[in-house]
Design a protein around this motif. Structure first.
Motif, PDB file in Angstrom:
ATOM      1  N   GLN A   1       0.835  -1.186  -0.097  1.00 51.21           N
ATOM      2  CA  GLN A   1      -0.050  -0.045  -0.113  1.00 51.21           C
ATOM      3  C   GLN A   1       0.862   1.232  -0.094  1.00 51.21           C
ATOM      4  O   GLN A   1       1.620   1.293   0.716  1.00 51.21           O
ATOM      5  N   ASP A   2       0.661   2.138  -0.927  1.00 48.57           N
ATOM      6  CA  ASP A   2       1.524   3.234  -0.950  1.00 48.57           C
ATOM      7  C   ASP A   2       2.823   2.900  -1.356  1.00 48.57           C
ATOM      8  O   ASP A   2       3.831   3.483  -0.687  1.00 48.57           O
ATOM      9  N   LYS A   3       3.174   1.680  -2.074  1.00 44.63           N
ATOM     10  CA  LYS A   3       4.722   1.141  -2.513  1.00 44.63           C
ATOM     11  C   LYS A   3       5.439   0.705  -1.247  1.00 44.63           C
ATOM     12  O   LYS A   3       6.473   0.626  -1.440  1.00 44.63           O
ATOM     13  N   LYS A   4       4.642   0.488  -0.092  1.00 50.04           N
ATOM     14  CA  LYS A   4       5.305  -0.115   0.844  1.00 50.04           C
ATOM     15  C   LYS A   4       4.670  -1.234   1.316  1.00 50.04           C
ATOM     16  O   LYS A   4       3.464  -1.513   1.357  1.00 50.04           O
ATOM     17  N   ASN A   5       5.505  -2.190   1.563  1.00 50.87           N
ATOM     18  CA  ASN A   5       5.033  -3.669   1.777  1.00 50.87           C
ATOM     19  C   ASN A   5       4.239  -3.680   3.009  1.00 50.87           C
ATOM     20  O   ASN A   5       4.467  -3.044   4.064  1.00 50.87           O
ATOM     21  N   ILE A   6       3.085  -4.074   3.071  1.00 54.84           N
ATOM     22  CA  ILE A   6       1.988  -4.285   4.235  1.00 54.84           C
ATOM     23  C   ILE A   6       2.691  -5.503   5.211  1.00 54.84           C
ATOM     24  O   ILE A   6       3.418  -6.333   4.589  1.00 54.84           O
ATOM     25  N   ASP A   7       2.361  -5.131   6.447  1.00 55.21           N
ATOM     26  CA  ASP A   7       2.643  -6.063   7.411  1.00 55.21           C
ATOM     27  C   ASP A   7       1.164  -6.967   7.439  1.00 55.21           C
ATOM     28  O   ASP A   7       0.268  -6.443   7.889  1.00 55.21           O
TER      29      ASP A   7
END
Length: 333
Positions: free
Chosen positions: A81-87
């Motif tokens: 999400q928003d180019k960041k890996n989700i946890d």
């Protein structure tokens, strides 16, 4: 002359697409980052026949950090999400909290609570035979809900498949094979928490509306199948005849959604119907979802049936057996 040029251009484009897909299929392994949506909460809430007792749960998980969310022999996916890996655990808990609130179920999460919600696995199988075949995604979740010392196993699977037009990360593909299954998984978990703790229901009017919506949108399978899942989550026996009817539908995802909900809603009363669907299903997915629905019945007889089937596969390694072992393990391991 213009028509000849257009034909040549079209053939070149088709060849380029086919070549790209073939390269994707032949490569040993690809990992893609895809943007995923937050699951949309339900719009219909449960109604209690009495006064529900608010419950606090301590949330814990066994999910490795930064894991690949969907794994396969060729294609892997990391959800972002928003180019960041989700946890994954944080994503799951946030979506579940929103769904419980939308359903008006009095559940809160508190690390100091004695009752527990343990997220044991949350993953997706990714499978594709070649560059021209559908991308198959089988989303799965396994949870233990521990209430006053009693353990409730909560499990769910959702199978979806779609043929990519351009790429294996295009928005319609992600929506159909990732976003929608994640949303359905969250809703099913919330529905099963309701079954374990409160036993609330959707109203008869809500069920009637859902059945009407399914029949009105039966030509639009993408809308209709999600409404059929909602019938299975209703905890209202009024929905069972419709599920039995839709379990014989020609449209694959309407049929699978109906079979999936039968165990939750019909319990041991549909055990024989589900065994028949499992033994006579023409497609793997029908048989697999019937297994899942048998697991949802949660009686000794139903779980013994899964154990018997599991034992039959002990020395087999086919793709169907491999996937079935994963499904049965959601309930037995």
């Amino acid at each position: 002359m213009d028509s000849v040029r257009k034909t040549i251009k079209g053939l070149k484009l088709a060849g380029l697409i086919a070549a790209t897909l073939l390269v994707q299929a032949c490569a040993s392994n690809f990992t893609f980052q895809v943007e995923v949506d937050d699951p949309e909460p339900s719009t219909q809430h449960y109604v209690s026949s009495d006064q529900d007792t608010p419950t606090s749960l301590a949330f814990s998980h066994q999910i490795p950090g930064d894991q690949v969310s969907a794994k396969g022999g060729v294609l892997n996916y990391v959800y972002q999400q928003d180019k960041k890996n989700i946890d994954p655990a944080t994503f799951f808990l946030g979506a579940l909290s929103n769904e419980l609130e939308a359903r008006k179920l009095p559940v809160t999460f508190d690390d100091s609570a004695s009752n527990q919600l343990q997220l044991l696995s949350f993953e997706t199988i990714s499978h594709r035979n070649n560059g021209f075949s559908p991308l198959v995604m089988i989303a799965m979740v396994k949870i233990d809900l521990v209430e006053n010392g009693q353990k409730h196993r909560i499990a769910a699977i959702v199978k979806r498949a779609k043929v990519p037009i351009w790429t294996v990360t295009e928005e319609p593909l992600v929506e159909a094979t990732i976003n929608q299954p994640q949303e359905i998984l969250i809703k099913e978990v919330a529905a099963k928490i309701n079954l374990a703790l409160f036993n609330d229901q959707l109203t008869d009017s809500d069920v009637d509306t859902l059945i009407k919506d399914v029949k009105a949108n039966v030509e639009n399978e993408d809308i209709a199948y999600q409404k059929v899942y909602e019938l299975g989550f209703s905890n209202n026996p009024k929905a069972l005849p419709a599920l039995l009817e839709f379990s014989k539908h020609n449209a694959e995802y309407i049929r699978l959604a109906a079979i999936s909900g039968m165990g939750m809603l019909g319990g041991e009363g549909v055990f024989e119907e589900l065994k028949a669907l499992y033994t006579s299903g023409n497609q793997w997915q029908d048989r697999a979802v019937a297994l899942k629905a048998i697991g949802d019945i949660q009686t000794t007889e139903a779980l013994d049936f899964l154990k018997t089937e599991q034992a039959k596969w002990s020395d087999k390694t086919t793709q169907e057996v491999t996937w079935n072992k994963k499904i049965v393990a959601l309930y037995l391991d």
